[in-house]
Design an enzyme around this catalytic site. Structure first.
Site, short mmCIF file in Angstrom:
data_model
loop_
_atom_site.label_atom_id
_atom_site.label_comp_id
_atom_site.label_asym_id
_atom_site.label_seq_id
_atom_site.Cartn_x
_atom_site.Cartn_y
_atom_site.Cartn_z
N TYR A 30 0.88 -1.16 -0.02
CA TYR A 30 0.14 -0.02 0.06
C TYR A 30 0.74 1.41 0.01
O TYR A 30 0.50 2.37 -0.14
CB TYR A 30 -1.00 -0.07 1.32
CG TYR A 30 -2.00 -1.20 1.27
CD1 TYR A 30 -2.18 -1.84 0.12
CD2 TYR A 30 -2.59 -1.43 2.49
CE1 TYR A 30 -2.98 -3.19 0.31
CE2 TYR A 30 -3.35 -2.50 2.39
CZ TYR A 30 -3.64 -3.25 1.46
OH TYR A 30 -4.39 -4.42 1.48
N TRP A 61 3.98 -10.13 0.71
CA TRP A 61 3.67 -9.77 -0.77
C TRP A 61 4.07 -10.92 -1.66
O TRP A 61 5.11 -11.89 -1.23
CB TRP A 61 4.16 -8.70 -1.35
CG TRP A 61 3.96 -8.26 -2.77
CD1 TRP A 61 4.73 -8.10 -3.66
CD2 TRP A 61 2.66 -8.17 -3.30
NE1 TRP A 61 4.20 -7.91 -5.00
CE2 TRP A 61 2.67 -7.98 -4.86
CE3 TRP A 61 1.39 -8.18 -2.75
CZ2 TRP A 61 1.65 -7.69 -5.66
CZ3 TRP A 61 0.15 -8.06 -3.69
CH2 TRP A 61 0.45 -8.06 -5.10
N LYS A 245 -12.72 0.84 4.47
CA LYS A 245 -11.49 1.84 4.13
C LYS A 245 -12.29 3.03 3.82
O LYS A 245 -13.15 3.37 2.93
CB LYS A 245 -10.76 1.47 2.76
CG LYS A 245 -9.84 2.47 2.16
CD LYS A 245 -10.48 3.35 1.14
CE LYS A 245 -9.74 4.58 0.89
NZ LYS A 245 -10.33 5.38 -0.04
N ILE A 252 -15.25 7.84 8.10
CA ILE A 252 -14.51 7.33 9.25
C ILE A 252 -15.21 7.08 10.44
O ILE A 252 -15.43 5.99 10.98
CB ILE A 252 -13.16 7.72 9.48
CG1 ILE A 252 -12.03 7.70 8.16
CG2 ILE A 252 -12.33 7.16 10.76
CD1 ILE A 252 -10.81 8.34 8.36
N GLU A 254 -18.65 7.54 10.60
CA GLU A 254 -20.00 6.87 10.35
C GLU A 254 -19.64 5.27 10.12
O GLU A 254 -20.50 4.60 10.89
CB GLU A 254 -20.25 7.28 8.96
CG GLU A 254 -21.44 6.35 8.36
CD GLU A 254 -21.95 7.08 6.99
OE1 GLU A 254 -21.63 8.08 6.38
OE2 GLU A 254 -22.36 5.81 6.25
P1 A2P Z 1 -13.73 7.50 0.87
O1 A2P Z 1 -12.26 7.01 1.18
O2 A2P Z 1 -13.91 8.58 0.19
O3 A2P Z 1 -14.69 7.44 2.06
P2 A2P Z 1 -14.33 -0.64 0.85
O4 A2P Z 1 -14.18 -0.50 2.32
O5 A2P Z 1 -15.55 -1.70 0.46
O6 A2P Z 1 -13.10 -0.98 -0.01
O7 A2P Z 1 -14.96 0.78 0.15
C1 A2P Z 1 -14.24 1.77 0.14
C2 A2P Z 1 -14.77 2.81 -0.68
O8 A2P Z 1 -16.19 3.09 0.06
C3 A2P Z 1 -14.01 4.25 -0.83
O9 A2P Z 1 -14.24 4.60 -2.12
C4 A2P Z 1 -14.77 4.94 0.46
O10 A2P Z 1 -14.37 6.26 -0.03
C5 A2P Z 1 -16.05 4.48 0.27
N1 A2P Z 1 -16.72 4.67 1.63
C6 A2P Z 1 -16.16 4.44 2.86
N2 A2P Z 1 -17.05 4.72 3.93
C7 A2P Z 1 -18.34 5.04 3.15
C8 A2P Z 1 -19.36 5.31 3.72
N3 A2P Z 1 -19.84 5.18 4.97
N4 A2P Z 1 -20.43 5.41 2.73
C9 A2P Z 1 -20.06 5.63 1.44
N5 A2P Z 1 -18.98 5.29 1.00
C10 A2P Z 1 -18.13 4.95 1.78
#
Ligand code: A2P
Length: 285
Positions: A30, A61, A245, A252, A254
């Site tokens: 990463y 890796w 993520k 974060i 939420e």
């Molecule tokens: P961002 O970093 O702008 O919040 P995953 O965990 O399934 O890989 O999903 C990651 C993606 O979901 C990222 O693009 C992130 O964008 C977005 N994301 C993270 N938390 C939320 C949320 N509570 N609602 C909508 N999108 C989210």
């Protein structure tokens, strides 16, 4: 590989720790482990947390599977993090690439250059890292049942994998692997629990966006939660660890507000029924 803008990861991890997150999922590939380590060390220095409150997962890796490379690779990660152990170290993928500086070694035709290694020998080198105290627990990622069985049935197995990190969310619920791992006391850690960022360079975007799902949104309305919070709650309520993520402070926070409600058995079944058995992350390599 997509790289995080400088400093974003540092800030996000600090906000996450302040919010209450303790499990941090990282990897050498990463390319932000230095920022993660710095965030953890700053929060320890501030007195907000102790090292033992944090659960850091690092990953071995594909180019580092030969047994003699395992310990030096983990030591490199520890040096980048400036920590003296990681809590969990996992084999990131069950297949090996040619060792060397190229993270994605390719031949002149653009084909990946694989490398013959014995996963069981790689595992024994992982066990030695645990015995040396460089890592508290060892696990795997993206392993299927047969690959797990190969390790579990290895003669002289010293430490079994404590976890298997795989894609897991309402559209890819992993019922069979989850059952197998339950029987063997292997924790499933679900990646892409929100359905990924839908980055077309590595995501199969022909599968519909998870967070637009009408069932997840309808259930969310009932609890005054978002579809994201419902998707995360669904997994933790069935014993699957989630590693959402986000680099956005509001999201974060939420994603952490999922411990003040629970889904009914009927809702859990409704969400399970959304399974499409289609991966977002196909890992075609
Ligand atoms: P961002 O970093 O702008 O919040 P995953 O965990 O399934 O890989 O999903 C990651 C993606 O979901 C990222 O693009 C992130 O964008 C977005 N994301 C993270 N938390 C939320 C949320 N509570 N609602 C909508 N999108 C989210």
């Amino acid at each position: 590989p997509c790289q995080t803008p400088k400093g974003t990861c540092l800030e996000s991890v600090k906000i996450a720790i302040d919010t209450g997150y303790r499990h941090i999922d990282g990897a050498f590939v990463y390319f932000n482990e230095h920022e993660v380590g710095q965030a953890i060390r700053e929060k320890i220095a501030e007195g907000r947390i102790k090292r033992e409150d944090i659960f850091y997962c690092g990953k071995l890796w594909n180019t580092c599977h030969p047994p003699e490379l395992v310990r030096p690779t983990l030591e490199k990660t520890l040096k980048i993090l400036q920590l003296d152990y990681v809590d969990l170290y996992i084999i990131e993928l069950p297949m090996a690439f040619k060792p060397g500086d190229a993270i994605y070694p390719k031949d002149e035709n653009g084909k990946f250059i694989y490398h013959e290694t014995d996963l069981c020998a790689t595992w024994e080198a992982m066990e030695a890292c645990k015995d040396a105290g460089l890592v508290k627990s060892i696990g795997v990622s993206n392993f299927n049942r047969r690959q797990l069985e190969m390790i579990l049935n290895k003669p002289g197995l010293k430490h079994k994998p404590v976890s298997n990190q795989v894609e897991c969310h309402p559209y890819f619920t992993q019922p069979k692997l989850l059952e197998f791992c339950r029987q063997h006391d292997i924790v499933i850690v679900g990646y892409s629990p929100l359905g990924t960022s839908r980055d077309e360079t590595w995501v199969n975007v022909s599968s519909p966006p998870l967070l637009k799902d009408s069932v997840l949104n309808a259930i969310g309305k009932k609890y005054n939660k978002t579809a994201a919070q419902i998707a995360l709650r669904f997994n933790i309520q069935r014993g699957v660890v989630v590693i959402p993520k986000s680099f956005n402070p509001q999201r974060i926070r939420e994603n952490f507000q999922i411990f003040d409600f629970s889904l009914t058995e009927k809702e859990m079944k409704e969400i399970e029924a959304l399974n499409k058995n289609v991966r977002y992350v196909e890992l075609l390599m």
